[in-house]
Design a protein around this motif. Structure first.
Motif, short mmCIF file in Angstrom:
data_model
loop_
_atom_site.label_atom_id
_atom_site.label_comp_id
_atom_site.label_asym_id
_atom_site.label_seq_id
_atom_site.Cartn_x
_atom_site.Cartn_y
_atom_site.Cartn_z
N THR A 141 3.00 4.74 -5.64
CA THR A 141 2.87 6.08 -5.07
C THR A 141 3.36 7.14 -6.04
N PHE A 142 4.19 6.74 -6.99
CA PHE A 142 4.73 7.73 -7.92
C PHE A 142 3.66 8.22 -8.89
N LEU A 153 -4.87 5.49 -4.17
CA LEU A 153 -4.50 4.71 -2.98
C LEU A 153 -5.60 4.73 -1.94
N MET A 162 5.59 -0.46 -4.22
CA MET A 162 5.03 0.69 -3.52
C MET A 162 5.55 1.99 -4.12
N GLU A 163 6.82 2.02 -4.48
CA GLU A 163 7.39 3.21 -5.10
C GLU A 163 6.64 3.56 -6.38
N ARG A 220 -1.36 12.90 -1.33
CA ARG A 220 -1.84 11.53 -1.46
C ARG A 220 -1.32 10.74 -0.26
N LYS A 221 -2.12 9.81 0.15
CA LYS A 221 -1.66 8.97 1.24
C LYS A 221 -2.32 7.61 1.13
N LEU A 222 -1.81 6.67 1.86
CA LEU A 222 -2.44 5.35 1.85
C LEU A 222 -3.76 5.44 2.59
#
Lengths: 354, 692
Positions: A81-82, A88, A77-78, A4-6
């Motif tokens: 993304t978790f 995202l 953000m944590e 996963r990435k932004l």
């Protein structure tokens, strides 16, 4: 886990402002928690922001949630993304979460996946018209109706490649679709005919209190002095039932040759020795790699004694380098190259247990 | 207190201790990565596993309290084992897992030789790995000019995340993603915004975060370690100066519970390159408007010629912020022997003076005392940049249970919330007259702490402000038996020592500002670089760097920095501390006291000592408290407050402004440092960004 990435900068919207609906939702969620604990609402707000932004969380939305909850952005953000449920990157109008866990696969999810790959393409990839994207997820908890997918907020179950294709066609064309099972069964009832829970007494109220009644009937004959007998049988001195219960078992010391020698016994009885030396009783592990695919044997112990050229022979000594358990020292073939300075390390002779 | 048996040894420890602390109390060593005494407990590295009798599995000793242990069946104390085979196996297993993704790049890693993972792998690990797959690869992150990252090495202990969020109070860092994909980073890889950020590289148990400015320059075993004390601010942080040959390679914090715990600010740590750049390494004499290199004899001769032709009223001496007590004492004796009354160590124009008693210029509450305060008022100070470690203590106090905190002065981010009362002295007057609600909180407090910064004192009406604060302190009961809450926060390392020595203008003497503005014909400048000296006077500059003072000088005498001499410094609390020599001054530069001793000979006023020891013997005879190293000689705060309260005076209208405009460039050493310049530029950028 999928990588996963932004979303890249060009896909990120310029700004994100809470809609009145989202704001009302935020207020309602924050009110659930004591004052000063508004950060507890972070997951709820991120979920709502994702809904507002069209199924994914732009960076600005994360920042907006952080500002709304008075949290450092990195903390939000944590969280974002978790949890894999926060997307995202942009998703299609119909975001298909395909269940790829064992029960679904056993019931034919592989074929469903082929359909997805053929019609939509790779995971995390939005079709050109923006209609579909899909993602393989872990068990969604509808195993009895496997295989299944979740499209946006709804489950679509009992899929076959045919009805799934049709489902996708209908969605793409904007036709109404049926949620839940695609083969017409009611929830997770048995597929063919209902065979269980058919006893009418289950439904006429006669079962209410039946268990208690039976219990009381069975308890009647017990009025025979058994209770008194039970009471008198209780020991006068209370004692913990199992003093060692739940504790790590700690025996005096292991029954080792050294211990035996200390007590003046023969360290190793000849019968034991003979048994121990019997190769047929040795435990042998099997490689998980195929016989031919096994890597060249490496000792992994000392690179000093490893020949650099393979043709110089196996770096692993042919004879056992540590004494077989129970061998008297005089008979033991031990390493003389200094590599036995770590007596507690056992050489993994053919490098099998990996 | 609770009893617990550790490896058969019964110890009595406080019940709130963790098993790890109890084991240490019993003398058992527990390996750990994520656990740190001063950070919250994370319990995620699992290295500290021990066996608790009765527990089915090994437990993480850092996260398990002594009071959580069950007693034995007959009420015996709980028993733990740190050396059993199970524990050994558990540690080996954890270590094997940690090393699965840790690269074997110790030979090119800056942490090599000072690495917790390396040491503990040697002590508790096994020598093989059974992992045949590929190791994880993580992109390196940009965290600013002070911290280099090599994120492949990260073992996810989250010490850096917890430090920035808890101690530094600037929650920049976080752990994104999850599981194997977890990555430590700052938000969008922005540079960290804390003035304590370099501490995270100290905290990092592996080589994932290392110090960027000094990376690849040394191996820790090559360095000579010298315990010393910092002079970048008036906190006097305990430091260790590591040098190789003549060169200082790095500065590390030293644990000192009374001052800096175990943190230091970035300025303290990273001015190392400033110690070798822009140095004055030989005497200079100004001829025809240009400075030319000269010999010591020439320089002294030029001074002697000038001094002999000038009357003592037209000679003056000012002392800068980095001077040690020894040279200030020598200068004081020299000026006394010349009959000069124009002596001042207060180049910023602060009104503090020994005339009102020692308690009038000390941080009387002491730095550990901040933790006892139950209400805090800050007047004219931004402790975050004037004394970062004091701010850390205030933040620590705030985290322990927020006391009422208020500020009069610049409305700045102090990393903890406070009540902003106002900017100017009129707010102070309002508060003192009881028209502000905060006064009730101060009055209600048992031990109110009032911190007065130089922003309130280094101004023409400073004495009136100080007097008003003293009256306020008396009013709210901040000065009484057993609690001296009126505390002055200094910004200059030399200041308290100078005031202890009485380096203020004597009878009819001129202040530093008056001298600089042309009050004297010959001005002896002992390292004062923050003051503009008007043209006209003959200026003798004795200092270390080619900074403002040297540019204005007519004679330059090159001297030694704090790492190149043994010197006594007194911090803002009045704590006497000793800096030690870690390296030698460059070129012909000499230690300051020796220069003054040699100069006194040329001037025909030979100072009565030939060695540093003789100087110190003389100093201690006159001022015995300088001999009590590492201690604070308490001052009479009640009498000082009484003396100050009687002064009175009218306030000016200007707002109180912190004297520290740029945290990274407050003294000549920092201004010479390239690293500090980079930090300063970055901080300005961040400030602009925040202002948008």
């Amino acid at each position: 886990m999928a990588v996963r990435k932004l979303a890249p900068e060009e896909l990120q919207p310029e700004s994100f402002v809470f809609s009145p609906e989202t704001e009302a939702f935020a207020q309602q969620q924050i009110a659930k928690y004591p004052p000063g604990r508004q950060a507890s609402a972070v997951i709820a707000l991120l979920g709502k922001a994702q809904e507002q932004a069209g199924g994914w969380l732009p960076r600005k939305a994360i920042e907006a949630v952080a500002a709304r909850l008075d949290m450092p952005v990195i903390r939000v953000m944590e969280v974002a993304t978790f949890y894999t449920m926060f997307n995202l990157e942009p998703v299609g109008k119909y975001f298909i979460q395909f269940c790829g866990t064992t029960p679904c696969v056993l019931r034919g999810a592989g074929d469903i996946k082929k359909v997805l790959e053929r019609r939509i393409g790779d995971q995390n990839h939005v079709t050109a018209d923006g209609t579909f994207s899909w993602l393989e997820v872990e068990c969604l908890g509808a195993c009895s109706n496997a295989p299944m997918v979740q499209i946006n907020d709804d489950y679509y179950e009992d899929l076959t490649p045919e009805n799934f294709e049709k489902l996708l066609d209908d969605l793409a064309a904007g036709r109404p679709v049926r949620k839940g099972s695609q083969i017409g069964r009611n929830r997770s009832e048995p597929f063919e005919a209902v065979k269980t829970l058919q006893d009418p007494s289950l439904y006429d109220g006669s079962q209410i209190g039946a268990w208690r009644k039976r219990f009381e009937e069975q308890a009647e004959p017990a009025e025979t002095g058994e209770a008194e007998a039970a009471i008198t049988s209780v020991p006068q001195e209370a004692r913990a039932a199992k003093p060692g219960a739940g504790r790590a078992i700690e025996s005096e010391a292991a029954d080792t040759p050294a211990e035996r020698a200390k007590k003046g016994e023969t360290p190793i009885s000849p019968t034991d020795q003979k048994e121990a030396a019997d190769p047929s009783r040795a435990t042998k592990g099997n490689s998980h790699t195929e016989e031919g695919a096994r890597p060249a044997p490496q000792s992994g112990k000392s690179y000093v004694s490893t020949p650099s050229k393979p043709e110089e022979g196996s770096p692993v000594p042919a004879s056992p380098t540590t004494p077989v358990a129970g061998t008297p020292p005089s008979q033991a073939e031990t390493r003389r190259d200094g590599s036995d300075s770590k007596p507690d390390v056992v050489v993994d002779k053919d490098n099998k247990t990996s | 207190m609770a009893k617990i048996i550790v490896d058969g040894v019964e110890v009595d420890v406080p019940a709130e201790y963790t098993l790890l602390q109890a084991a240490e109390a019993a003398g058992a060593e527990i390996p750990r990565f994520c656990y740190h005494e001063r950070l919250s407990i994370a319990g995620n590295c699992r290295m500290c596993l021990v066996e608790v009798k009765g527990a089915p599995k090994p437990v993480a000793s850092c996260a398990w309290g002594v009071r959580d242990c069950r007693p034995g069946p007959n009420g015996e104390p709980p028993e733990i084992s740190t050396k059993s085979p199970t524990v050994k196996k558990a540690r080996e297993g954890v270590m094997e897992f940690l090393l699965i993704n840790h690269p074997l790049d110790c030979p090119i890693c800056d942490q090599g030789g000072q690495c917790d993972l390396q040491d503990q792998a040697m002590a508790y690990g096994v020598d093989t790995s059974r992992f045949h797959e590929n190791k994880r690869a993580v992109a390196d992150k940009y965290l600013g000019p002070l911290v280099r990252t090599s994120m492949n090495r990260c073992i996810h202990c989250t010490r850096c995340v917890r430090f920035t969020a808890e101690v530094a109070g600037v929650p920049d860092m976080g752990a994104l993603w999850r599981g194997e994909d977890m990555e430590i980073t700052s938000y969008l890889e922005k540079a960290l915004g804390s003035e304590l950020q370099a501490n995270i590289a100290d905290l990092c148990p592996v080589g994932a975060l290392t110090h960027k400015p000094e990376s690849f320059h040394y191996r820790p075993w090559e360095l000579t370690k010298t315990d010393s004390v910092d002079v970048m601010d008036a906190v006097g942080s305990s430091i260790r100066v590591d040098s190789r040959g003549r060169e200082v390679m790095r500065i590390l914090p030293r644990v000192n519970e009374a001052v800096n715990e175990e943190w230091i600010s970035d300025k303290t740590r990273q001015i190392v390159d400033g110690l070798r750049l822009q140095r004055l390494d030989r005497p200079f004499v100004r001829e025809n408007g240009r400075l030319r290199p000269a010999s010591w004899q020439e320089a002294f001769a030029a001074i002697a010629a000038k001094v002999k032709g000038t009357s003592p009223e037209k000679i003056g001496a000012i002392v800068g912020d980095l001077a040690a007590v020894e040279e200030m004492f020598a200068l004081k004796l020299l000026m006394e022997s010349l009959g000069v009354a124009n002596v001042d160590a207060r180049q910023d124009g602060t009104v503090l003076s020994p005339a009102y008693g020692r308690g009038s210029y000390l941080f009387n509450a002491t730095i550990p005392g901040i933790e006892d305060a139950d209400a805090i008022l800050i007047v004219g100070s931004n402790p975050r940049y004037e004394a970062s470690l004091v701010n850390v203590r205030i933040r620590k106090r705030w985290r322990a249970g927020p006391p009422p905190i208020a500020l009069i002065g610049e409305n700045a981010d102090l990393t903890y919330p406070y009540e902003y009362l106002g900017a100017g002295p009129d707010t102070l007057a309002e508060l003192a007259s009881g028209r502000h609600s905060f006064i009730e909180k101060l009055r209600g407090a048992e031990r109110p702490l009032i911190i007065v910064g130089q922003g309130a004192l280094a101004r023409p009406d400073g004495l009136a402000v100080l007097s008003a604060v003293a009256r306020l302190a008396q009013d709210v009961g901040a000065v009484k038996d057993g609690w001296s809450g009126l505390s002055v926060l200094h910004t200059a390392a030399s200041r308290v020592g100078a005031l202890d020595l009485g380096l203020v203008p004597g009878e009819g003497g001129l202040t530093a500002q008056q001298m600089a503005q042309g009050g004297v014909d010959v001005l002896f400048n002992l390292g004062a670089d923050e003051i503009d000296i008007a043209p006209g006077a003959f200026v003798i500059y004795q200092g270390t760097h080619g900074d403002r003072g040297a540019h204005r000088a007519d004679v330059i005498l090159p001297a030694a920095t704090y790492t190149e001499k043994s010197g006594t410094y007194v911090n803002t609390e009045g704590r006497v501390q000793m800096a030690n020599r870690a390296a030698f001054a460059p070129g012909e530069a000499r230690e300051d006291w020796a220069i003054l001793r040699a100069l006194s000979d040329v001037l025909g006023r030979r100072l009565p000592f030939d060695s540093l020891n003789a100087l110190r013997a003389k100093l201690y005879a006159t001022y015995p408290h300088f001999a009590a190293i590492e201690t604070v000689q308490p001052a009479d705060g009640v009498a000082a407050a009484q003396a100050l309260a009687g002064i009175g005076g009218a306030f000016a209208r200007e707002a109180l402004a912190s004297p520290v405009k740029d945290f990274y460039l407050t003294n000549p050493i920092a201004r010479a440092s390239g690293v500090m310049a980079e930090c300063s530029a970055l901080a300005r950028e961040l400030k602009l960004e925040a202002a948008e």
